[in-house]
Structures are given as C-alpha cells and as structure tokens.
Design an enzyme around this catalytic site. Structure first.
Site, PDB file in Angstrom:
ATOM      1  N   GLY A  98      -5.735   8.810   8.186  1.00  0.00           N
ATOM      2  CA  GLY A  98      -4.380   9.195   8.543  1.00  0.00           C
ATOM      3  C   GLY A  98      -4.143   9.250  10.040  1.00  0.00           C
ATOM      4  O   GLY A  98      -5.054   9.104  10.857  1.00  0.00           O
ATOM      5  N   LYS A 150      -5.243  10.234  16.031  1.00  0.00           N
ATOM      6  CA  LYS A 150      -4.836  10.830  17.303  1.00  0.00           C
ATOM      7  C   LYS A 150      -5.967  11.642  17.925  1.00  0.00           C
ATOM      8  O   LYS A 150      -6.177  11.611  19.148  1.00  0.00           O
ATOM      9  CB  LYS A 150      -3.613  11.730  17.089  1.00  0.00           C
ATOM     10  CG  LYS A 150      -2.326  10.979  16.796  1.00  0.00           C
ATOM     11  CD  LYS A 150      -1.181  11.948  16.557  1.00  0.00           C
ATOM     12  CE  LYS A 150       0.104  11.210  16.210  1.00  0.00           C
ATOM     13  NZ  LYS A 150       1.213  12.160  15.908  1.00  0.00           N
ATOM     14  N   HIS A 169       0.808  -1.216   0.000  1.00  0.00           N
ATOM     15  CA  HIS A 169       0.000   0.000   0.000  1.00  0.00           C
ATOM     16  C   HIS A 169       0.846   1.274   0.000  1.00  0.00           C
ATOM     17  O   HIS A 169       0.283   2.368   0.037  1.00  0.00           O
ATOM     18  CB  HIS A 169      -0.932   0.019   1.215  1.00  0.00           C
ATOM     19  CG  HIS A 169      -2.170  -0.798   1.035  1.00  0.00           C
ATOM     20  ND1 HIS A 169      -2.236  -2.128   1.377  1.00  0.00           N
ATOM     21  CD2 HIS A 169      -3.396  -0.482   0.541  1.00  0.00           C
ATOM     22  CE1 HIS A 169      -3.452  -2.601   1.112  1.00  0.00           C
ATOM     23  NE2 HIS A 169      -4.166  -1.630   0.610  1.00  0.00           N
TER      24      HIS A 169
END
Length: 521
Positions: free
Chosen positions: A462, A467, A392
């Site tokens: 992402g 986060k 990927h």
C-alpha cells in the site's frame, strides 16, 4: 544473438574472478544478515503482533507461530484444503480417462467437467452470473466490432465493483470467502472471454471459423486447471494446442512429473517457513515498527515481501501448469523472481508471461505499439497499464504502482533508443571498454532495481508503507543510505548472468512486438 551495441558487447566481457567473488560475498552476506535482523524483530514483537492479529499455531515448525495475515495466501490455502484439491484431482482423472478411451471428445469432456466443478465451487447462482457474462459478451461479439467487445468487457468488469451488486452477491453465500471466490473467477473469466471475443471479431472467414462457436467459448472459459487463478493463456494458443492434442494423445514424462511435484512441495515448504520465521505481513501494518526499525530490517522486509510474492505465484501457477502438462497443453513460463530482474521492462515480460502476452496481443499491438513512433508507444503502454490497474480494482495504490511502472518502462525505452543511436554507440565504444560497459550497465540496473522494489512494495503493502520506505531511505537517510542501497544493488546486478538474459529478453520483446496485426490473425 543480440545486435551490435552495448548489450551485445557486454556478453563477451567477463569480470575478473576476484571482483565477482567480492560482489558475491556482498550479495549473500547482506541478504542473510538482513533476513536475520528481520527474524530478530519478528521475535521481539511476536507477542504484540500475536495479540493483535491472532497468529496460528505452527503445525510443522515446532515453537514458531504462523503469520496468517496475508489474505491471498490464507484464502487459497483454505480453499485448496477445503475443496479445490479434490476438484483438480477430478480433472486429472477425467483427463486420463479421456486420453485412454475418448481422445476425440476430450475437449468437450473438459468443458462438461469444468462447468460441473464451477457449479460445485461457486454454486448455481454464481455459475448463472458467469454464464450471463459469457452470453452478453458473445452476443456483442456477433457485431464483429472490436471496440464494442472491449466496451462490453470493461462494463462487465465495472459491474464487479458496484457496491449494490456486490451486496446482492454476498447474500447468496454464508461466508465472505465464497463471495470472493466468485469475484476472482469472474475477473479471470473477463480476460478469457475478452480474448475469445476479440479473436472472433478479427476472424474474417478463416478455415478455423468453427472454432469460434459458443461451445468453444465455454470450453475455453471453463477449462478447469486455470479457471480459478490462472495462469492466463490466450484463446489462440489454447485453441491451437487443444486441436493438436486431438490428433496425438499426450504422454506424460513421469520423471518430469515427479520433479515438478518435488519442486511444488519445496516451494510450499519454503513459503510456509517464511510465514513462521518472519512476520512480514503483520509488521507491514505496524507503522511504529517500520519507523523505528533499522535499515537492515527494512531491507530484509522489502526483500522478503518480493520473495514471498514470487514463491506464492510459483505455487499458484505451478500446480495448474503440471495439470496442463498432463493434458498436453504448454502453460506460460513460470514467474521469474522480481529481485533477479533489473529493469521494469524485464519484470513485466518475465514475471507473468501469460498476462504480458495478453496485454501485448489485445492492447499494445492493436493500438500501434512501437511500430508507429514514440508517442504511439507511450499511449499504447499507458492504456495497457491503465487496464491492469483497473482490472486489479483501480485503488489509489494501484494507480501509483501502475504509474511508477509506466514511467519506468518509458524511461528505459528512451534510454535504449538513445544508446542505440550511432553517435551514442561511437562515444560508448571509444571511451568505455567492454568491462566498463558492463559496470555501467550494473549502475543503471541498480537504480532500476531500487525503484522497482519500491514500486513492488506499494503494490504489495500500500501507499503508506511505500511512503515510509521513501522517507526513510531518500529523505531521512540522504545521502548515505541511498548510496549504500545503490551500491548493494550494483553488486547484486553483477551476479546475474546478465547479458545472456538480456539477449533472451531482447529476442522475446522482438517476437512479441512483431505479432501479426489483428486484421491478419
């Protein structure tokens, strides 16, 4: 049926109707309300997002603009409208003509048409690069050393990530989308010629030796329905099915074909509707919105991302699957929705069935798999996940995603090993009734589903989005937000036909892990 143990007993432990009704109300209510909150946030920030990302005017939902920021969906829909729809229709025509008049030569007609369609879509220079990859891999396979074939495939895959070579390929085309189409084709071709070459290396004078020629490699790689985007089908499956269709001309069930087309249209309509009603891909780029949005909105956003990803691959794999059905080829099962899979192991087995079988056959089993102890299983799984990450692109968020999934799969396998030990089974049977065992299974499933969706958000959006979700859920919201999330997913897991699915997954795992050793193939 499943063997003895908690998984086997759970199937005969239905929960009370009122309890299931409560779980259903919580599940449906939370889903709908979180999607409503996401819809409201999309309306509030519509003008700001439109000015930054340039939304498209809706063409079938009056009054709503379309979020075009998902690159993969925009890329493939543009290519389908521009060219791929016509090249796929051309393959269908070739298939039906060959079935009617040239059944003995249909394999080679498919090959010729696939090479012609490749020439039309990526140009003669792009086709030359693909042919160069095939020639190099086939030449290395003549040594009949699997390690050399693997090394060759990895190096050819690495060449796709070399910037200097990328700049040369880009200069061949007028637009970046043409270059990306070639890049995607080369990445998928890598899986196919790796499959062929490893089967070639494992072939020790079998009666099917003639099926390992370069012409068969061309026929396999250029089989057009799966050429651009999959699904992945291993060479041994492709070869057996193609030879079978030479002796019996496939006849399509028109009712099944019609229902398949209706499902494709429904999935497309639902996918496009999500892009008009919920601007999930534009919002993921706005940290300010993610930091200030309510927990209901965050939950709706997480669910919407996984649902959109699922619908997208239903279409990307569903259309080729229908065409393969017309050719008499059985495609791998279509993806199962990730939000209905309550374990990392089940997700890998059920979402992309073709890729899972490819990884098991060419990486996991040759390295020992589960038949040589825990350490060997951990090593085999780690290399399989490493290859998926590398294939990927090997970006940092891919590394994090692959690591989270590997840890999740290992923890689940360790827990299963412990639960299947005789002392553990005795304790479970003594202190937990069948219904309580099912509830305990739901608790574990809620933990796995929470972490699974978090890992999927890292894959789809992402590291930064991952986060934000982690901080808002497990740090800022501690302890009540995690408890609410786990409680919701507990209700959600209990709504699945849990144990029948568990038994099917167990059977599938045993079948895959008992494939013949490479030397016996």
């Amino acid at each position: 049926m499943c063997r003895s143990g908690a998984a086997g007993r759970l199937q005969s432990a239905p929960l009370p109707t009122y309890e299931l009704a409560f779980y259903l109300a919580i599940t449906v209510g939370c889903h709908l309300y979180s999607f409503y909150q996401l819809f409201e946030v999309s309306r509030i920030y519509e003008k700001d997002l439109d000015s930054e990302f340039g939304f498209e005017n809706g063409f079938f939902i009056w009054g709503f603009k379309k979020d075009p920021t998902d690159f993969e969906w925009s890329f493939w829909t543009e290519w389908v409208k521009k060219l791929l729809l016509w090249t796929l229709l051309g393959h269908i025509i070739v298939s039906q003509v060959s079935n009617a008049f040239f059944p003995k030569f249909r394999m080679w007609l498919f090959m010729i048409y696939g090479m012609l369609a490749c020439f039309i879509t990526v140009g003669y220079k792009g086709q030359a690069v693909i042919m160069l990859h095939l020639l190099i891999s086939f030449a290395v396979a003549q040594l009949r050393v699997p390690v050399f074939s693997w090394l060759c495939s990895v190096l050819l895959l690495y060449s796709l990530q070399i910037d200097s070579l990328g700049r040369i390929l880009k200069r061949w085309y007028e637009t970046e989308n043409e270059y990306f189409l070639l890049l995607f084709c080369l990445a998928l071709c890598n899986l196919r010629y790796t499959s062929f070459c490893l089967e070639y290396c494992w072939d020790h004078g079998s009666p099917q030796r003639h099926c390992r020629s370069f012409c068969w490699l061309l026929a396999y790689v250029f089989y057009y329905p799966v050429f651009h985007n999959g699904p992945i089908i291993c060479y041994d499956d492709f070869n057996k099915q193609m030879q079978r269709t030479e002796t019996s001309v496939p006849k399509a069930d028109l009712v099944r074909l019609f229902l398949g087309a209706v499902r494709i249209f429904f999935w497309w309509w639902l996918t496009e509707s999500m892009l008009h009603f919920m601007y999930i891909h534009a919002i993921q780029h706005q940290e300010m919105i993610l930091e200030s949005a309510s927990y209901w909105t965050l939950g709706g956003l997480g669910f919407a991302h996984t649902l959109f990803f699922y619908l997208k691959y239903l279409l990307l794999y569903g259309i080729p699957s229908i065409i393969m059905y017309l050719d008499g080829i059985e495609a791998p099962r279509l993806p199962r929705c990730t939000s209905s899979l309550y374990s990392f192991t089940g997700t890998w087995r059920e979402f992309d069935v073709g890729l899972h079988r490819w990884l098991v056959r060419y990486i996991y089993v040759p390295l020992g798999g589960s038949r040589h102890g825990l350490i060997r299983m951990m090593f085999s799984s780690a290399l399989a996940f490493s290859f998926v990450c590398y294939w990927h692109g090997g970006h940092s968020f891919m590394i994090n995603w692959a690591t989270m999934n590997w840890v999740g799969v290992m923890m689940e396998n360790l827990l299963k090993m412990i639960c299947f030990l005789s002392p553990a089974q005795e304790i479970i049977g003594r202190f937990l009734s069948s219904r309580m065992q099912r509830r305990a299974h739901g608790v574990l499933g809620s933990v796995a589903t929470t972490l699974l969706i978090l890992s999927n958000l890292v894959f789809l959006c992402g590291n930064e989005v991952g986060k934000i979700y982690w901080n808002r859920t497990f740090i800022q919201g501690w302890p009540w937000t995690p408890l609410v999330v786990l409680g919701y997913f507990y209700c959600y897991t209990q709504m699945d036909d849990g144990e029948q699915a568990s038994c099917k997954e167990s059977r599938g795992c045993r079948e895959l892990l008992t494939l013949p050793a490479p030397s016996q193939v």
